[in-house]
Design a protein around this motif. Structure first.
Motif, PDB file in Angstrom:
ATOM      1  N   ASP A 148      38.036  44.064  53.146  1.00 36.49           N
ATOM      2  CA  ASP A 148      38.272  42.844  52.285  1.00 36.49           C
ATOM      3  C   ASP A 148      37.410  41.823  52.592  1.00 36.49           C
ATOM      4  O   ASP A 148      36.568  41.985  53.348  1.00 36.49           O
ATOM      5  N   ASP A 158      41.548  46.467  47.969  1.00 36.58           N
ATOM      6  CA  ASP A 158      42.259  46.095  47.043  1.00 36.58           C
ATOM      7  C   ASP A 158      41.375  46.488  45.653  1.00 36.58           C
ATOM      8  O   ASP A 158      40.552  47.024  45.716  1.00 36.58           O
ATOM      9  N   ASP A 176      43.633  39.607  43.740  1.00 35.56           N
ATOM     10  CA  ASP A 176      42.660  40.789  43.311  1.00 35.56           C
ATOM     11  C   ASP A 176      41.883  40.325  42.059  1.00 35.56           C
ATOM     12  O   ASP A 176      42.587  39.603  41.162  1.00 35.56           O
TER      13      ASP A 176
END
Length: 357
Positions: free
Chosen positions: A163, A240, A336
């Motif tokens: 991430d 994600d 996201d």
């Protein structure tokens, strides 16, 4: 380690407000020597004066971890004077760790060991760079966490969770500053990291402006080239929906329909959450990366990498979390930004149909 220096220290002149924080010159060092020559500087040995708990609260490392780090850094720490005003390696490291713990202006730690702001700035710069140079020793990609990842939510063959997180900075300069303004409206570096199941960083990229999409960072990284080359075998990273779904990087299903797809998403989210936990532990232990860094970009990058190294050292020593001394901003939920290009979803579809059905 992917850390690119955008600008030299001379660019600090564009920010007059940072001049006293980032510039070091002969005059200031002469002034330091003159001031020090008129008084005797007594610096406490906090290793002796503080108990173990208080030492770790103030400096974020235990005494054994601190000693081990100091020994590794000794060959790279310079003392600019042999007279009384020379700051010992021990106090240089203490000052830098105190700056990481407070995350405030350099003046807040300059008086800590009796030095000027310019000297404190030089020390933070030099020690941060020295710690960052230990990156390859402490931040390593390995394949030993698959079983621990599996125990989280039953997701198989996981290499790492991936991430990005935004590190707040002051606008570098009026010419390119807007590149660093992220979609939340503040200036930042968008820092990508992957972690293992023990909340240790395995890769950190700290060189992209805040406006950069997460997928762009990954697509231009050495990490992606290693994945494309099959360096990590049949392991998967979990990311994600800001990332492209690839045979080696699995993302959630946007609109799960079947029970298998829902089970996949639930396991994916629970397992991937470990990178968010890693970011949280890192920023609470070293608030300097949770607050706004008002230094030049090379120094900001060095501090990010240095604190990532220190985070792993803390995890290696099994150090318990310590609360922050300063008030930290509310943790932002990472929203996201969906990746819309053509993606390879065959591996994900096979996993859903064969494992989560």
């Amino acid at each position: 380690m992917e850390i690119s220096i955008f600008y030299s220290d001379s660019d600090d002149s564009d920010l007059e407000v940072l001049a006293q924080l980032s510039d070091w010159d002969t005059d200031s060092e002469s002034e330091d020597r003159h001031r020090a020559s008129s008084r005797k500087i007594r610096r406490l040995n906090y290793m002796q004066s503080l108990d173990d708990a208080e030492f770790m609260f103030r400096f974020r490392l235990s005494k054994p971890a601190f000693n081990s780090l100091l020994i590794k850094l000794m060959p790279f720490i310079r003392v600019t004077s042999t007279r009384n005003n020379g700051v010992s390696p021990l106090h240089q490291l203490l000052l830098t760790l105190r700056f990481y713990a407070l995350g405030t202006m350099l003046i807040s730690v300059a008086d800590f060991v009796g030095v000027s702001i310019s000297t404190a700035g030089r020390i933070v710069r030099d020690i941060s760079s020295a710690i960052a140079n230990l990156y390859d020793e402490y931040v390593v990609i390995h394949q030993q966490s698959a079983e621990k990842f599996y125990h989280i939510a039953g997701f198989p063959r996981v290499l790492a969770a991936i991430d990005c997180t935004h590190i707040r900075i002051q606008s570098p300069c009026h010419v390119i500053g807007e590149e660093f303004r992220n979609r939340k409206g503040y200036f930042s570096l968008n820092v990508q990291a992957i972690c293992d199941a023990d909340l240790k960083f395995m890769n950190v990229i700290a060189r992209w402006p805040g406006s950069t999409h997460d997928a762009t960072i990954f697509n231009n990284s050495i990490l992606r080239a290693q994945c494309d080359a099959g360096l990590f075998g049949n392991r998967w990273m979990l990311g994600d929906s800001a990332y492209p779904n690839r045979p080696y990087l699995l993302t959630p299903l946007i609109n799960p329909v079947t029970e298998a797809e829902q089970r996949y998403n639930e396991a994916h989210i629970k397992t991937r959450n470990i990178i968010e936990r890693t970011f949280g532990v890192w920023k609470r232990r070293f608030p300097v990366v949770a607050l706004t860094l008002r230094l030049s970009l090379p120094k900001v990058q060095a501090i990010i990498i240095a604190t990532a190294v220190l985070h792993n050292i803390c995890r290696n020593h099994n150090l318990e979390e310590v609360p922050s001394e300063v008030e930290l901003p509310i943790v932002e939920i990472n929203e996201d930004m969906y990746f819309s290009e053509v993606q390879d979803v065959s591996e994900r579809a096979a996993l859903v149909n064969n494992f989560f059905r």
